[in-house]
Structure formats: C-alpha cells, structure tokens
Design an enzyme around this catalytic site. Structure first.
Site, PDB file in Angstrom:
ATOM      1  N   ASP A 124       0.853  -1.197   0.000  1.00  0.00           N
ATOM      2  CA  ASP A 124       0.000   0.000   0.000  1.00  0.00           C
ATOM      3  C   ASP A 124       0.884   1.242   0.000  1.00  0.00           C
ATOM      4  O   ASP A 124       2.038   1.192   0.410  1.00  0.00           O
ATOM      5  CB  ASP A 124      -0.869   0.035   1.262  1.00  0.00           C
ATOM      6  CG  ASP A 124      -2.050  -0.920   1.182  1.00  0.00           C
ATOM      7  OD1 ASP A 124      -2.381  -1.368   0.079  1.00  0.00           O
ATOM      8  OD2 ASP A 124      -2.631  -1.211   2.244  1.00  0.00           O
ATOM      9  N   ARG A 174      -0.887  -0.751  -8.802  1.00  0.00           N
ATOM     10  CA  ARG A 174      -2.265  -0.361  -8.493  1.00  0.00           C
ATOM     11  C   ARG A 174      -2.326   1.163  -8.561  1.00  0.00           C
ATOM     12  O   ARG A 174      -1.598   1.848  -7.853  1.00  0.00           O
ATOM     13  CB  ARG A 174      -2.637  -0.826  -7.091  1.00  0.00           C
ATOM     14  CG  ARG A 174      -3.978  -0.300  -6.611  1.00  0.00           C
ATOM     15  CD  ARG A 174      -4.199  -0.575  -5.134  1.00  0.00           C
ATOM     16  NE  ARG A 174      -4.190  -1.991  -4.848  1.00  0.00           N
ATOM     17  CZ  ARG A 174      -3.947  -2.486  -3.626  1.00  0.00           C
ATOM     18  NH1 ARG A 174      -3.678  -1.683  -2.623  1.00  0.00           N
ATOM     19  NH2 ARG A 174      -3.951  -3.778  -3.436  1.00  0.00           N
TER      20      ARG A 174
HETATM   21  P1  FDA Z   1     -14.085   9.169  -5.589  1.00  0.00           P
HETATM   22  O1  FDA Z   1     -14.307   8.822  -4.148  1.00  0.00           O
HETATM   23  O2  FDA Z   1     -13.332  10.399  -5.915  1.00  0.00           O
HETATM   24  O3  FDA Z   1     -15.483   9.176  -6.279  1.00  0.00           O
HETATM   25  C1  FDA Z   1     -15.628   9.634  -7.617  1.00  0.00           C
HETATM   26  C2  FDA Z   1     -17.013   9.360  -8.135  1.00  0.00           C
HETATM   27  O4  FDA Z   1     -17.246   7.946  -8.122  1.00  0.00           O
HETATM   28  C3  FDA Z   1     -18.129   9.937  -7.312  1.00  0.00           C
HETATM   29  O5  FDA Z   1     -18.347  11.289  -7.583  1.00  0.00           O
HETATM   30  C4  FDA Z   1     -19.292   9.046  -7.704  1.00  0.00           C
HETATM   31  O6  FDA Z   1     -19.789   9.418  -8.968  1.00  0.00           O
HETATM   32  C5  FDA Z   1     -18.624   7.692  -7.831  1.00  0.00           C
HETATM   33  N1  FDA Z   1     -18.730   6.892  -6.629  1.00  0.00           N
HETATM   34  C6  FDA Z   1     -17.792   6.728  -5.684  1.00  0.00           C
HETATM   35  N2  FDA Z   1     -18.232   5.908  -4.720  1.00  0.00           N
HETATM   36  C7  FDA Z   1     -19.473   5.568  -5.058  1.00  0.00           C
HETATM   37  C8  FDA Z   1     -20.466   4.756  -4.446  1.00  0.00           C
HETATM   38  N3  FDA Z   1     -20.266   4.132  -3.320  1.00  0.00           N
HETATM   39  N4  FDA Z   1     -21.631   4.616  -5.088  1.00  0.00           N
HETATM   40  C9  FDA Z   1     -21.860   5.221  -6.243  1.00  0.00           C
HETATM   41  N5  FDA Z   1     -20.960   6.012  -6.861  1.00  0.00           N
HETATM   42  C10 FDA Z   1     -19.801   6.179  -6.273  1.00  0.00           C
HETATM   43  N6  FDA Z   1      -5.333   5.198  -1.350  1.00  0.00           N
HETATM   44  C11 FDA Z   1      -4.066   5.457  -0.964  1.00  0.00           C
HETATM   45  O7  FDA Z   1      -3.717   6.617  -0.739  1.00  0.00           O
HETATM   46  N7  FDA Z   1      -3.169   4.428  -0.835  1.00  0.00           N
HETATM   47  C12 FDA Z   1      -3.495   3.135  -1.100  1.00  0.00           C
HETATM   48  O8  FDA Z   1      -2.651   2.229  -0.968  1.00  0.00           O
HETATM   49  C13 FDA Z   1      -4.835   2.862  -1.524  1.00  0.00           C
HETATM   50  N8  FDA Z   1      -5.225   1.585  -1.836  1.00  0.00           N
HETATM   51  C14 FDA Z   1      -6.467   1.396  -2.390  1.00  0.00           C
HETATM   52  C15 FDA Z   1      -6.826   0.136  -2.867  1.00  0.00           C
HETATM   53  C16 FDA Z   1      -8.035  -0.054  -3.509  1.00  0.00           C
HETATM   54  C17 FDA Z   1      -8.379  -1.393  -4.055  1.00  0.00           C
HETATM   55  C18 FDA Z   1      -8.935   1.046  -3.670  1.00  0.00           C
HETATM   56  C19 FDA Z   1     -10.235   0.889  -4.393  1.00  0.00           C
HETATM   57  C20 FDA Z   1      -8.595   2.285  -3.185  1.00  0.00           C
HETATM   58  C21 FDA Z   1      -7.379   2.477  -2.535  1.00  0.00           C
HETATM   59  N9  FDA Z   1      -7.035   3.719  -2.035  1.00  0.00           N
HETATM   60  C22 FDA Z   1      -5.738   3.938  -1.622  1.00  0.00           C
HETATM   61  C23 FDA Z   1      -8.063   4.792  -1.870  1.00  0.00           C
HETATM   62  C24 FDA Z   1      -8.124   5.723  -3.078  1.00  0.00           C
HETATM   63  O9  FDA Z   1      -6.954   6.495  -3.141  1.00  0.00           O
HETATM   64  C25 FDA Z   1      -9.337   6.676  -2.977  1.00  0.00           C
HETATM   65  O10 FDA Z   1      -9.240   7.450  -1.815  1.00  0.00           O
HETATM   66  C26 FDA Z   1     -10.676   5.999  -2.971  1.00  0.00           C
HETATM   67  O11 FDA Z   1     -10.722   4.883  -3.807  1.00  0.00           O
HETATM   68  C27 FDA Z   1     -11.771   6.990  -3.423  1.00  0.00           C
HETATM   69  O12 FDA Z   1     -11.520   7.441  -4.745  1.00  0.00           O
HETATM   70  P2  FDA Z   1     -12.309   6.898  -6.034  1.00  0.00           P
HETATM   71  O13 FDA Z   1     -11.346   6.822  -7.168  1.00  0.00           O
HETATM   72  O14 FDA Z   1     -12.926   5.594  -5.715  1.00  0.00           O
HETATM   73  O15 FDA Z   1     -13.400   7.959  -6.387  1.00  0.00           O
END
Ligand code: FDA
Length: 298
Positions: A124, A174
């Site tokens: 991570d 990742r």
């Molecule tokens: P974000 O939260 O910005 O959402 C963007 C859009 O997606 C929203 O506006 C909405 O449209 C849609 N959406 C999101 N969630 C939804 C829901 N529940 N239902 C419907 N629509 C939804 N971070 C880090 O700093 N170090 C790490 O090692 C990791 N490791 C990691 C592993 C894995 C497998 C994942 C998925 C994530 C991480 N992260 C992480 C966290 C990552 O950096 C981030 O904070 C979160 O995934 C949130 O960002 P998103 O890209 O998911 O979209």
C-alpha cells in the site's frame, strides 16, 4: 463509539471481520461470487518493533489460512485469486533508526510466505513523506520477488514519472486517486486535475509491459480504463479493476460477470477503528465517500 449502531453497521459493511478465520470466510464468499481479493491486516503507524513483528506474524498466519482455504490459486504468472496488501508502516517503516530495514525484512518474510503458497503481495502507499522510502523498499523486494505490487497515487504530481519507471515487464501497479490530505506543493488539489492525472497515468501503465490494476469506484474512470485497455489491446486478465470491500458491491459483481478481473480490497482485524476514523479524518470528503456507500445501491 464502537457500540453505536451506526459504527457497527459501518464496520460490518467495510471491514471483513475481526480475525483471520472471519477474513478468510469473507474472501471465500467473494471468490465464490467470481471476484478476486486482496486482504489487508488492519493496523498502521506501528510505534514499536514488537508490534511490527506481530503484524508480520499475522500475515504469515493469514497466508497459511488462505492456502488451506484454497484461495491462492494462480490466475497468471503475476496474479493469484487472493493476495495480501501490506502497509509498510504497520511492519516498522516509521520506527526510528532501522525502521526501513526492519520493514524490508518483514516484507521479505511475508513475500516469501506468499510465494510459497502461490499468492502475491502489494505494498500500500501512505502519505507523500513515505513515497520514496516505500518505492525504495519495493525496488529491493522486487530483486527477489518481481511480482510485488506497488500503489501509485494519481493526486501526486510525481506519479506520472513513477508510472513510467514502473511500467516495465512483470511490474504490478495499483493506480488509485490517493486518500491522504496532501499539500498543493506535492499534490493536485482539484478533482478534475486528479482525474486527468489518473487518465495520463493509466495510459502510461497500459502502454507499458506491466500489469496495471485500476483501483477506483469512479464510474467515469472505470469506463475510461476499460476503453484505454481496449485501445492498447489489453484483454481482461492483462489488467484488473479493484474496489474496496463494501463500496459499490453490485457494480463489482456486474463488472466481474461482464468478464473483467475485479479484485476487492478487504481490510480485517480489530484495529478497524483507526482504519475508518483515520480515513475520515485524513480527508473530510472520505466521510461523504463512506456515507454514499452506505446508501448507494449501485
Ligand atoms: P471518488 O471517491 O473520488 O469518487 C468519484 C465518483 O465515483 C463519485 O463522484 C461518484 O460518482 C462515484 N462513486 C464513488 N463511490 C461511489 C459509491 N459508493 N456509489 C456510487 N458512486 C460512487 N489510497 C491510498 O492513498 N493508498 C493506497 O494504498 C490505496 N489503496 C487502495 C486500494 C483499492 C483497491 C482502492 C479501491 C482504493 C485504494 N485507495 C488507496 C483509496 C483511493 O486512493 C481513494 O481514496 C478511494 O478509492 C476513493 O476514490 P475513487 O477513485 O474511488 O473515487
């Protein structure tokens, strides 16, 4: 806090149990649903060497249990149905003096145990003050365990360059947006800047010879990653999509049923309070993120 009904339901939704048997049970159920998993033993920012050793032992016990449950079947030269994610700060990285060395030694033991059962390890990524140290430990580990995965955060200005450096053969990366509150000197602040960076990084990884892992729940970025993968002639299995346990579970299954390799990140352990609360405290928008997940049916 831990007794309040809202926290109980948040914990159940986002944490795959408090111990190894519970986590392996959750992982087995996900695998039965056609998903792949990565298990994370909760706990970070370890402040004593003994605790760091205990976390490493917990990973060894976890890998043995995953093996017994038949979860570690290889899917390809670089991937297994179930693997583990490790925070280096949980295995001693931040300890004064020899912290990096201690973390590397524990990560080596975990990687060796993972390899012996057919699983892989992904490191991570934590806040930007640890990025150089984590990438340097990754480089050391990859001399013996080239299959070790890295996490790169699209919000960091440096990440395009890091993607270029890690887009080579057998490199698993990742790509996520990034979860920590970071200063503008090192990180893009506006959502659209982070999204654009994510797409540039996705292109770099897909154009390379490694194995990109797109970790996002953002439907627009998932669609772009899929389209870019087709553009670079990468079939599902030559890249994968990843989401967190409890976030958009129906979408995880829909994507897997449509032929994508979808990996679910399952944190487990008794240290869930720190995991959830730190996530919320580090970045206020994470509160919306978790609340949205509780009410979302998508
Ligand atoms: P974000 O939260 O910005 O959402 C963007 C859009 O997606 C929203 O506006 C909405 O449209 C849609 N959406 C999101 N969630 C939804 C829901 N529940 N239902 C419907 N629509 C939804 N971070 C880090 O700093 N170090 C790490 O090692 C990791 N490791 C990691 C592993 C894995 C497998 C994942 C998925 C994530 C991480 N992260 C992480 C966290 C990552 O950096 C981030 O904070 C979160 O995934 C949130 O960002 P998103 O890209 O998911 O979209």
């Amino acid at each position: 806090m831990s007794g309040a009904p809202i926290s109980r339901s948040v914990v159940r939704r986002f944490v795959g149990g408090s111990d190894t048997p519970a986590a392996v049970g959750v992982a087995s159920a996900l695998v039965e649903d056609g998903l792949t998993v990565t298990l994370d033993h909760l706990g970070e920012d370890t402040t004593d060497a003994e605790r760091a050793g205990a976390v490493a032992e917990a990973y060894l016990a976890l890998l043995a249990a995953m093996d017994r449950a038949g979860l570690t079947e290889r899917l390809g030269p670089l991937t297994a149905r179930a693997e583990v994610s490790v925070k280096l700060s949980a295995v001693g990285q931040a300890l004064p003096g020899d912290g990096e060395k201690i973390a590397l030694e524990h990560a080596r033991r975990i990687s060796s145990a993972a390899r012996s059962v057919g699983a892989t390890v992904t490191l991570d990524m934590e806040d930007h003050t640890t990025t150089d140290s984590t990438l340097s430990i990754l480089a050391d580990l990859r001399t013996d365990f080239p299959e070790t995965g890295a996490v790169l955060q699209a919000y960091l200005r440096r990440t395009e360059a890091d993607c270029r450096a890690l887009a080579g053969p057998s490199s698993r990366v990742r790509l996520c947006k990034g979860a920590y509150q970071e200063p503008a000197s090192v990180a893009y602040q506006a959502d659209d800047q982070v999204d654009r960076s994510y797409v540039r990084c996705a292109n770099i990884l897909l154009a390379g010879d490694g194995y990109p892992m797109f970790a996002t729940h953002d439907p627009r970025l998932v669609a772009i990653a899929q389209e870019r993968a087709r553009f670079y002639r990468k079939a599902p299995g030559q890249y994968e999509l990843q989401m967190l346990y409890g976030v958009r579970p129906a979408e995880q299954r829909r994507l897997a049923a449509a032929g994508e390799t979808v990996r679910v990140y399952v944190p487990y352990g008794s240290d869930w309070y720190g995991y959830l609360m730190r996530r919320l405290a580090e970045r206020p928008s994470n509160l919306t993120f978790f609340l949205r997940s509780l009410i979302s049916r998508r």
